[in-house]
Design a protein around this motif. Structure first.
Motif, PDB file in Angstrom:
ATOM      1  N   SER A   1      -6.653 -56.113  28.412  1.00 39.35           N
ATOM      2  CA  SER A   1      -7.378 -56.939  29.317  1.00 39.35           C
ATOM      3  C   SER A   1      -7.785 -58.223  28.520  1.00 39.35           C
ATOM      4  O   SER A   1      -8.616 -57.954  27.690  1.00 39.35           O
ATOM      5  CB  SER A   1      -8.369 -56.218  29.990  1.00 39.35           C
ATOM      6  N   ILE A   2      -7.514 -59.504  28.909  1.00 42.76           N
ATOM      7  CA  ILE A   2      -7.789 -60.662  28.218  1.00 42.76           C
ATOM      8  C   ILE A   2      -8.328 -61.686  29.270  1.00 42.76           C
ATOM      9  O   ILE A   2      -8.085 -61.783  30.411  1.00 42.76           O
ATOM     10  CB  ILE A   2      -6.810 -61.185  27.570  1.00 42.76           C
ATOM     11  N   GLU A   3      -9.197 -62.363  28.701  1.00 46.17           N
ATOM     12  CA  GLU A   3      -9.798 -63.688  29.514  1.00 46.17           C
ATOM     13  C   GLU A   3      -9.014 -64.749  28.974  1.00 46.17           C
ATOM     14  O   GLU A   3      -8.972 -65.225  28.016  1.00 46.17           O
ATOM     15  CB  GLU A   3     -11.241 -63.946  29.307  1.00 46.17           C
ATOM     16  N   SER A   4      -8.098 -65.387  29.736  1.00 40.72           N
ATOM     17  CA  SER A   4      -7.157 -66.541  29.439  1.00 40.72           C
ATOM     18  C   SER A   4      -7.855 -67.904  29.807  1.00 40.72           C
ATOM     19  O   SER A   4      -8.183 -67.738  30.938  1.00 40.72           O
ATOM     20  CB  SER A   4      -5.713 -66.161  29.848  1.00 40.72           C
ATOM     21  N   VAL A   5      -7.215 -68.786  28.971  1.00 46.85           N
ATOM     22  CA  VAL A   5      -7.622 -70.057  29.321  1.00 46.85           C
ATOM     23  C   VAL A   5      -6.461 -70.492  30.257  1.00 46.85           C
ATOM     24  O   VAL A   5      -6.503 -71.955  30.661  1.00 46.85           O
ATOM     25  CB  VAL A   5      -7.904 -70.974  28.033  1.00 46.85           C
ATOM     26  N   GLN A   6      -5.344 -70.203  30.146  1.00 46.27           N
ATOM     27  CA  GLN A   6      -4.193 -70.602  31.000  1.00 46.27           C
ATOM     28  C   GLN A   6      -4.300 -70.546  32.476  1.00 46.27           C
ATOM     29  O   GLN A   6      -4.958 -69.612  32.787  1.00 46.27           O
ATOM     30  CB  GLN A   6      -2.954 -69.921  30.522  1.00 46.27           C
TER      31      GLN A   6
END
Length: 76
Positions: free
Chosen positions: A15-20
């Protein structure tokens, strides 16, 4: 943008918080699954890259991050 990635033969999801944007993540996943790229490459909010072999992807869930609640109230 919150991205959850299921990897085959792994007990936990990534699980990641992406800037994309959602469209950029979707294109990266489509490229990886079509064989255009051998790795799914995503960048998190701290500038770190996450690389996952395309042949090990089980699922990818793309969504907005949940708003964090502050305080002690149980009101919804």
């Amino acid at each position: 943008m919150e991205v959850k990635i299921g990897v085959q033969h792994a007990p936990r999801e990534i699980s990641i918080e992406s800037v994309q944007s959602a469209a950029e993540v979707e294109k990266a996943v489509a490229d990886a699954l079509s064989g255009a790229a051998k790795l799914l490459s995503l960048e998190d909010e701290h500038g770190r890259k996450v690389l996952i072999p395309a042949d090990r992807l089980a699922y990818v869930e793309i969504g907005e991050p949940a708003a964090r609640r502050v305080g002690f109230g149980a009101a919804l």
